[in-house]
Scaffold this active site. Sequence first.
Site, PDB file in Angstrom:
ATOM      1  CD  GLN A 144      -1.112   0.016   3.748  1.00  0.00           C
ATOM      2  OE1 GLN A 144      -1.631  -1.072   4.003  1.00  0.00           O
ATOM      3  NE2 GLN A 144      -1.327   1.100   4.476  1.00  0.00           N
ATOM      4  CB  CYS A 150      -4.844  -1.103   5.506  1.00  0.00           C
ATOM      5  SG  CYS A 150      -5.807  -0.117   6.692  1.00  0.00           S
ATOM      6  CG  HIS A 286      -3.548  -2.605   9.513  1.00  0.00           C
ATOM      7  ND1 HIS A 286      -3.336  -1.796   8.423  1.00  0.00           N
ATOM      8  CD2 HIS A 286      -2.855  -3.757   9.249  1.00  0.00           C
ATOM      9  CE1 HIS A 286      -2.549  -2.404   7.546  1.00  0.00           C
ATOM     10  NE2 HIS A 286      -2.254  -3.599   8.028  1.00  0.00           N
ATOM     11  CG  ASN A 306      -0.043  -6.343   6.734  1.00  0.00           C
ATOM     12  OD1 ASN A 306      -0.923  -5.541   6.438  1.00  0.00           O
ATOM     13  ND2 ASN A 306       0.841  -6.095   7.682  1.00  0.00           N
TER      14      ASN A 306
END
Length: 343
Positions: A144, A150, A286, A306
């Site tokens: 990102q 996110c 997140h 992630n």
Amino acid sequence: MEAYGMIRNVGFMWLILCVFWTLSMASVAEDNPPGDGSDDMRDRYQKWIDKYGREYKSGEEREKRFPIYQSNVQYIDYFNSLNRSYTLADNMFADLTNDEFKTTYLGYLTDWSPDTCFKYGNIVNLPTNVDWRKEGAVTPIKDQGQCGSCWAFSAVAAVEGITKIKTGKLVSLSEQELLDCDVISGNQGCSGGFMPKAFEFIKKIGITTEKEYPYRGVENVCNKQKVRYHSATISGYEKVPANDEKSLKAAVANQPVSVAIDAGGYDFQFYSGGIFSGNCGKQLNHGVTIVGYGEDVGKSYWLVKNSWGTSWGEYGYVRMKSNSSDKRGTCGIAMDASYPIKD
């Protein structure tokens, strides 16, 4: 007697020299205490700069970052000496304070959305291990960058997963479209967003491919021409009952699931590998995607994708402890989970 006197004078002078040398070395030791490792730390800092290609605007900025790096490394080394279930490393975030890290890389906006049906509620006899990567339902790790997007990466990964499961085709979809175009619902681009709102947008508009609408890491004017050529659609989304890891496991057994976590602690910032079991709170900040679960030496975990690139964690993934004694789960992972539906 003269010979004796000469010997005595030489001995006295030698004594004076020894005292002077001792005092001099003591002074040097004060300036450079044994074991302070200042030169070693400087070398480590330079190697870190070279490894991550860090470029500073000036030598002054470089020097300003050194004590931050040093402090972070001291914590990392101390933590690793404790032999916990996971390890830390001086990764690409090592020259950032924790506040700087949180401001730049976290972007989940806590919001309320109504409860929904949960179609996986009656499923039993779940498999012991699930890894949607092995089923070809997970695209490679993305990055990102310095944008609080996110939420978009979390939602897109879940949509990519269900699209593969339903159609047999894995296509990398466009986070940038959400960043630029999903503004009416209340998502705020690089300033943060909410996965269910992203699902609502994709339900109404559809979403195009990463290739057609590539990621830039900054907000732009929505390119309506590209948005017209959507490559994936969904019929809606459902929420997993809050604070219920059994229900979360049932959902993940059937498809990748978007979740919100508290990723604001030092341990998450510098996570390197192993089963993450804290230290973290429950202030959800997140968005990530659970793409499986399993066990390692009797310890159960969630397999989490992630969006910080492959240099972070286990090549971009983190295994987070499951079956927590806290019903909210490790870092709040069971508090706010949702998944897209594709009829």
